[in-house]
Scaffold this active site. Sequence first.
Site, PDB file in Angstrom:
ATOM      1  N   ASP A   5      46.799  40.394  43.127  1.00  0.00           N
ATOM      2  CA  ASP A   5      45.949  40.599  44.307  1.00  0.00           C
ATOM      3  C   ASP A   5      45.056  39.395  44.633  1.00  0.00           C
ATOM      4  O   ASP A   5      44.546  39.284  45.742  1.00  0.00           O
ATOM      5  CB  ASP A   5      45.058  41.830  44.119  1.00  0.00           C
ATOM      6  CG  ASP A   5      45.845  43.130  44.145  1.00  0.00           C
ATOM      7  OD1 ASP A   5      47.067  43.068  44.387  1.00  0.00           O
ATOM      8  OD2 ASP A   5      45.243  44.202  43.936  1.00  0.00           O
ATOM      9  N   MET A  56      51.326  44.668  48.564  1.00  0.00           N
ATOM     10  CA  MET A  56      50.222  45.133  47.715  1.00  0.00           C
ATOM     11  C   MET A  56      48.927  44.408  48.065  1.00  0.00           C
ATOM     12  O   MET A  56      48.929  43.383  48.756  1.00  0.00           O
ATOM     13  CB  MET A  56      50.567  44.958  46.244  1.00  0.00           C
ATOM     14  CG  MET A  56      51.446  46.084  45.729  1.00  0.00           C
ATOM     15  SD  MET A  56      51.676  45.982  43.946  1.00  0.00           S
ATOM     16  CE  MET A  56      52.390  47.588  43.625  1.00  0.00           C
TER      17      MET A  56
HETATM   18  O1  F6P Z   1      46.190  45.543  40.640  1.00  0.00           O
HETATM   19  C1  F6P Z   1      47.397  45.089  41.119  1.00  0.00           C
HETATM   20  C2  F6P Z   1      48.159  46.162  41.847  1.00  0.00           C
HETATM   21  O2  F6P Z   1      49.488  45.714  41.920  1.00  0.00           O
HETATM   22  C3  F6P Z   1      47.613  46.521  43.223  1.00  0.00           C
HETATM   23  O3  F6P Z   1      48.015  45.614  44.216  1.00  0.00           O
HETATM   24  C4  F6P Z   1      48.216  47.901  43.418  1.00  0.00           C
HETATM   25  O4  F6P Z   1      47.466  48.677  44.324  1.00  0.00           O
HETATM   26  C5  F6P Z   1      48.155  48.480  42.049  1.00  0.00           C
HETATM   27  O5  F6P Z   1      48.159  47.400  41.149  1.00  0.00           O
HETATM   28  C6  F6P Z   1      49.273  49.420  41.718  1.00  0.00           C
HETATM   29  O6  F6P Z   1      49.036  49.949  40.470  1.00  0.00           O
HETATM   30  P1  F6P Z   1      50.096  50.754  39.600  1.00  0.00           P
HETATM   31  O7  F6P Z   1      51.094  49.772  39.085  1.00  0.00           O
HETATM   32  O8  F6P Z   1      49.274  51.353  38.520  1.00  0.00           O
HETATM   33  O9  F6P Z   1      50.729  51.743  40.503  1.00  0.00           O
END
Ligand code: F6P
Length: 349
Positions: free
Chosen positions: A130, A172
């Site tokens: 991010d 994302m």
């Molecule tokens: O923190 C990085 C990230 O990829 C964000 O962009 C996204 O919202 C989140 O993690 C998704 O998390 P998870 O892999 O737990 O679904």
Amino acid sequence: MKKIGILTGGGDCPGLNAAIRAVVRKGIKDYNYKVYGILEGWKGLIDGKIKELDMNSVSGILPRGGTIIGTSRANPFGKNNKGDPERILENIKKFDLYAIATIGGEDTQGVAFKLSEMGVNVVGLPKTIDNDLPGTDYTFGFDTAVNIATEAIDRLHTTAESHNRVMVVEVMGRHTGWIATFAGIAGGADVILIPEKHFDMEEIYELIKKRHKRGRNFSIVVVSEGIKLPVEDKEEGFVLQNTKKDAYGHVMLGGVGSVLAEMIEKGTGFETRCTVLGHTQRGGTPTAYDRVLGTRFGIAAIELIHKGEFGKIVVLRGNKIVPIELKEIMGQYKTVDDYWYDLAKVFFG
Ligand code: F6P
């Protein structure tokens, strides 16, 4: 011989293995440390699960995505985690860990900071696709995610053009629009929507209609998963939310792109499709840039441990890696500033 622990916390990202390899190789070679991988982030320290990492265990991992020591979003300071901080302190004592290198984003470094206040020797390394961690120009993982998203936008161009369609690409970016902005600029997006910038749906429809009027019969709209869609009568707009939350209380995002696609189709009359890139942005081999950045952070972290400078995180400033206090980055996100968004806007419509 001093024992050092290393952990990766939060969502995985490309470049983690490069950072682990650098910590292990530099730590063993130059300072004769014994290095231990703490398995699955903070969970490993709560449950007492670690494994020794020697030179051979990090051989061949540089181009590999993910993390060889696993990760999790375990939050020892969460409201259902009574006793976890004490368990962590006990395990640090039991394993005789002199210091811990914590590789992670804002959640992982938040826990690292709290533990450092409790006397644990920690040094942070910034990672997240991010790119929203303050204090550092870039985090590793971001460049790879941008490259994956850019390639997807390139591919969507040809199918959008062939079908006279509007393509919405959801990328994302939970709190910030760095991936959307960079991939949008690199991929030539016609509209980019990010959480930091308020937008009006009518303006978006107009941009797309105008573009089609001047003979371009397709459009690419890049959108961050964390945007708030404007709704009549509601100043705040709404975020499409899953009811599930992670251990740090973050709602699980994803899905805003398809709602937006429906709105665009209705508002412009052009056939619209949505592609959600999701976790493909976090998987696979890191770019050379992320490998090098992860390596530099790893080397700098070991140097800090050697000097006994704890409670700090190594960050990128310009072309230099420097240490700053962990407390400086607590409780904030690095948002996309006007410079970047104004640059992207030149190419809207
Ligand atoms: O923190 C990085 C990230 O990829 C964000 O962009 C996204 O919202 C989140 O993690 C998704 O998390 P998870 O892999 O737990 O679904």
